[in-house]
Design a protein around this motif. Structure first.
Motif, PDB file in Angstrom:
ATOM      1  N   TRP A  18       0.837  -1.199   0.000  1.00 33.13           N
ATOM      2  CA  TRP A  18       0.000   0.000   0.000  1.00 33.13           C
ATOM      3  C   TRP A  18       0.875   1.253   0.000  1.00 33.13           C
ATOM      4  O   TRP A  18       0.646   2.184  -0.777  1.00 33.13           O
ATOM      5  N   SER A  47      -6.713   2.356  -3.315  1.00 28.90           N
ATOM      6  CA  SER A  47      -7.716   1.330  -3.024  1.00 28.90           C
ATOM      7  C   SER A  47      -7.481   0.069  -3.859  1.00 28.90           C
ATOM      8  O   SER A  47      -7.921  -1.014  -3.480  1.00 28.90           O
ATOM      9  N   CYS A  50      -5.816  -2.602  -1.706  1.00 26.71           N
ATOM     10  CA  CYS A  50      -6.741  -3.232  -0.762  1.00 26.71           C
ATOM     11  C   CYS A  50      -7.676  -4.181  -1.518  1.00 26.71           C
ATOM     12  O   CYS A  50      -7.922  -5.308  -1.093  1.00 26.71           O
ATOM     13  N   CYS A  99     -13.344   1.694  12.671  1.00 29.78           N
ATOM     14  CA  CYS A  99     -12.817   1.737  11.309  1.00 29.78           C
ATOM     15  C   CYS A  99     -12.258   0.361  10.936  1.00 29.78           C
ATOM     16  O   CYS A  99     -11.542  -0.255  11.723  1.00 29.78           O
ATOM     17  N   CYS A 101     -10.407  -0.167   8.123  1.00 31.25           N
ATOM     18  CA  CYS A 101      -9.248   0.014   7.250  1.00 31.25           C
ATOM     19  C   CYS A 101      -7.992  -0.598   7.884  1.00 31.25           C
ATOM     20  O   CYS A 101      -7.636  -0.235   9.009  1.00 31.25           O
ATOM     21  N   LYS A 105      -5.874   0.780  11.087  1.00 34.05           N
ATOM     22  CA  LYS A 105      -5.698  -0.139  12.219  1.00 34.05           C
ATOM     23  C   LYS A 105      -4.218  -0.277  12.576  1.00 34.05           C
ATOM     24  O   LYS A 105      -3.845  -0.261  13.749  1.00 34.05           O
ATOM     25  N   MET A 115      -7.679   9.092   4.920  1.00 31.43           N
ATOM     26  CA  MET A 115      -7.631   7.666   4.590  1.00 31.43           C
ATOM     27  C   MET A 115      -8.982   7.176   4.083  1.00 31.43           C
ATOM     28  O   MET A 115      -9.054   6.212   3.331  1.00 31.43           O
ATOM     29  N   CYS A 116     -10.046   7.829   4.473  1.00 35.62           N
ATOM     30  CA  CYS A 116     -11.391   7.419   4.054  1.00 35.62           C
ATOM     31  C   CYS A 116     -11.561   7.504   2.539  1.00 35.62           C
ATOM     32  O   CYS A 116     -12.418   6.826   1.966  1.00 35.62           O
ATOM     33  N   CYS A 118      -9.521   6.313   0.456  1.00 32.91           N
ATOM     34  CA  CYS A 118      -9.125   4.991  -0.031  1.00 32.91           C
ATOM     35  C   CYS A 118     -10.341   4.061  -0.007  1.00 32.91           C
ATOM     36  O   CYS A 118     -10.608   3.355  -0.983  1.00 32.91           O
ATOM     37  N   THR A 119     -11.086   4.085   1.089  1.00 27.08           N
ATOM     38  CA  THR A 119     -12.287   3.248   1.180  1.00 27.08           C
ATOM     39  C   THR A 119     -13.320   3.683   0.142  1.00 27.08           C
ATOM     40  O   THR A 119     -13.997   2.855  -0.461  1.00 27.08           O
ATOM     41  N   SER A 142     -17.707   9.144   8.541  1.00 27.69           N
ATOM     42  CA  SER A 142     -16.842   8.008   8.849  1.00 27.69           C
ATOM     43  C   SER A 142     -16.484   8.012  10.335  1.00 27.69           C
ATOM     44  O   SER A 142     -16.582   9.039  11.007  1.00 27.69           O
ATOM     45  N   CYS A 150     -19.222   4.248   9.218  1.00 23.87           N
ATOM     46  CA  CYS A 150     -18.853   4.806   7.918  1.00 23.87           C
ATOM     47  C   CYS A 150     -20.028   4.658   6.961  1.00 23.87           C
ATOM     48  O   CYS A 150     -20.546   3.553   6.768  1.00 23.87           O
TER      49      CYS A 150
END
Length: 170
Positions: A18, A47, A50, A99, A101, A105, A115-116, A118-119, A142, A150
């Motif tokens: 990543w 993303s 992931c 979260c 992610c 984490k 970072m959200c 990416c999701t 989120s 989220c």
């Protein structure tokens, strides 16, 4: 090796992949020393790592139709959905108080709420692959930004009346 060691090695490899991907995106976007990098777009592109690490193509390939896809998201991942017909917006609530992610984490959730994005990109990939059409995803709230869970807005292009009815009954 025990399961805990395997998990740590997998998490470490994921973090390496990543991070390398993010830096490659930033390097490609930099023109000299003065060009600003669009953080949202860079994280959106991350993303893909992931998506790949979670084997999403294989998972999504198992779904034969929308019932299978949404049934999985609702029954296996415990996601909640609501649809606004006037706005053509499907709200997707991950329904988790923490979260999910892996990068967040790994940072003990002490990470930028950026970072959200990416999701947001991950959801775009998932829905476009599963539905085989263009979608737009937008973060509504989120956990990293103080939300209860989220929630993402998904706009799906060219819905048929039967698809709209399907979403209204989710």
């Amino acid at each position: 090796m025990n399961d805990n060691t395997n998990t740590k090695l997998y998490d470490l490899q994921f973090a390496r992949d990543w991070t390398k991907n993010l830096l490659d995106i930033v390097d490609a976007a930099v023109d000299g020393e003065n060009k600003a990098v669009n953080m949202k777009e860079a994280l959106f592109q991350c993303s893909s790592i992931c998506y790949k690490n979670k084997g999403m193509d294989d998972l999504i390939g198992k779904f034969r139709n929308m019932d299978d896809f949404f049934g999985f998201l609702i029954n296996e991942w415990d996601w909640k959905f609501s649809y606004n017909r006037e706005k053509n917006e499907l709200l997707c609530d991950e329904n988790k108080s923490e979260c999910i992610c892996p990068v967040a984490k790994a940072c003990n959730f002490n990470i930028s709420p950026s970072m959200c994005y990416c999701t947001e990109g991950m959801l775009k990939r998932i829905f476009e692959t599963a539905l085989n059409r263009t979608v737009t995803t937008t973060m509504v709230t989120s956990v990293l930004r103080g939300g209860r869970s989220c929630v993402y807005k998904i706009v799906i292009e060219d819905l048929t009346n039967s698809e709209i009815d399907y979403f209204l009954n989710l």
